[in-house]
Design an enzyme around this catalytic site. Structure first.
Site, PDB file in Angstrom:
ATOM      1  N   LEU A 186       0.856  -1.176   0.000  1.00  0.00           N
ATOM      2  CA  LEU A 186       0.000   0.000   0.000  1.00  0.00           C
ATOM      3  C   LEU A 186       0.894   1.228   0.000  1.00  0.00           C
ATOM      4  O   LEU A 186       1.812   1.330   0.815  1.00  0.00           O
ATOM      5  CB  LEU A 186      -0.905   0.028   1.239  1.00  0.00           C
ATOM      6  CG  LEU A 186      -2.167  -0.824   1.235  1.00  0.00           C
ATOM      7  CD1 LEU A 186      -2.902  -0.687   2.571  1.00  0.00           C
ATOM      8  CD2 LEU A 186      -3.082  -0.445   0.093  1.00  0.00           C
ATOM      9  N   ASP A 187       0.649   2.168  -0.901  1.00  0.00           N
ATOM     10  CA  ASP A 187       1.436   3.397  -0.935  1.00  0.00           C
ATOM     11  C   ASP A 187       1.303   4.144   0.387  1.00  0.00           C
ATOM     12  O   ASP A 187       0.294   4.010   1.089  1.00  0.00           O
ATOM     13  CB  ASP A 187       0.973   4.294  -2.086  1.00  0.00           C
ATOM     14  CG  ASP A 187       1.325   3.718  -3.448  1.00  0.00           C
ATOM     15  OD1 ASP A 187       2.265   2.902  -3.525  1.00  0.00           O
ATOM     16  OD2 ASP A 187       0.655   4.079  -4.439  1.00  0.00           O
ATOM     17  N   PRO A 188       2.301   4.956   0.738  1.00  0.00           N
ATOM     18  CA  PRO A 188       2.248   5.686   2.017  1.00  0.00           C
ATOM     19  C   PRO A 188       0.985   6.518   2.209  1.00  0.00           C
ATOM     20  O   PRO A 188       0.486   6.632   3.335  1.00  0.00           O
ATOM     21  CB  PRO A 188       3.497   6.573   1.955  1.00  0.00           C
ATOM     22  CG  PRO A 188       4.450   5.810   1.092  1.00  0.00           C
ATOM     23  CD  PRO A 188       3.591   5.148   0.051  1.00  0.00           C
TER      24      PRO A 188
END
Length: 304
Positions: free
Chosen positions: A37-39
């Site tokens: 999951l992207d930040p």
């Protein structure tokens, strides 16, 4: 300790940050996650601990559901709000719900997607974002993805001052899908720049966001010696496969990596013994038997 922890990843953390924190909380090295999951994305992040790390790839193959927001009239280098603005275009009028839904429908089913330049996809051993940051040209790989559905979840909003429109969506997709790229594709089909302005992973496989625990909750449960209350059995990742119960003779053969002579049941088989999933075998069309694909738990060999 073996199993799957459905973690709630908050915004601002990387998936690897969560893995490192979990290793420290549980005092375990064998911890991995089943899909980055992207930040700037929050939601369900499945952490596999102990022997469950051996089923990470099968979890990654499970479908995911996201909800989010797309802003029309704006584009960035990263296809989300973390990047630099590279294009703006004032909308003369807001798009109708029908116009947006028609274009969303065109982005469903099997399709070929090129991942964003600012992504963790590897080319020649390097992440794409490393090429981007070094301003080095690179050919991005084309990947097959599958989108089960892509639909609006509510009325859009239009800001007459900026000329931008926000639409709200839910999407169900398979492994390797970049939702932010679909957001920019939607804008392309509508003829305007677009960016993914918010995203939450609502579900991963059978785990919903309501099933998750935060890192702070995980830490508290660990101190109270109650972690087992929230750890799912690793077999949860294997429910889509046929299961076969081994007898003692078969188990002894499988423990040594032997082939399994059975009538064809399905392409893959989860082999169980004493109530536990022990390994995954797949059908070999040449040898007409089942052969090892992934060993999981070969302990308790002397039990009957």
């Amino acid at each position: 300790m073996d199993g799957i922890i459905p973690l709630y990843k908050q915004k601002g953390m990387t998936s690897n940050d969560c893995v490192r924190r979990c290793r420290g909380i549980l005092s375990m090295k064998r911890v991995g996650h089943s899909g980055t999951l992207d930040p700037n994305v929050d939601g369900v992040l499945l952490l596999c601990v102990g022997r469950a790390t051996k089923v990470v790839n099968y979890l990654m193959d499970s479908g995911k559901i996201y909800t989010g927001e797309i802003t029309l009239g704006l584009a960035t280098t990263t296809e989300d709000l973390d990047g630099e603005v590279i294009e703006t275009k004032r909308l003369v009028r807001p798009f109708t719900s029908v116009e947006i839904s028609e274009k969303m429908q065109l982005l469903t089913g099997e399709q070929i997607q090129i991942p964003p330049l600012y992504s963790a996809v590897k080319v020649n051993g390097r992440r794409l974002y490393a090429y981007a940051r070094a301003h080095q040209p690179v050919e991005r790989p084309k990947r097959k993805i599958n989108v089960a559905y892509f639909r609006q979840t509510g009325a859009t909003t239009f800001d007459s001052a900026t000329g931008q429109q926000k639409c709200y969506f839910e999407i169900s997709c398979g492994k390797g899908t970049y939702v932010r790229t679909l957001a920019t594709d939607l804008g392309r089909l509508l003829g305007v720049p677009a960016v993914m302005s918010q995203l939450t992973r609502q579900q991963s496989g059978s785990f919903k966001i309501s099933d998750t625990v935060s890192l702070s909750q995980l830490e508290k449960l660990t101190k109270l010696d109650r972690v087992q209350e929230i750890i799912a059995d690793l077999d949860t990742a294997l429910q889509k496969f046929e299961h076969y119960q081994l007898d003692l003779t078969e188990w002894q053969k499988v423990r040594n990596g032997g082939f399994l002579k059975l009538q064809y049941i399905s392409e893959k088989l989860v082999l169980t013994y004493n109530g536990k999933s022990r390994c995954i075998y797949h059908w070999h069309s040449k040898y007409l038997c089942y052969v090892p694909e992934q060993m999981i738990d070969l302990t308790e060999g002397n039990q009957t």
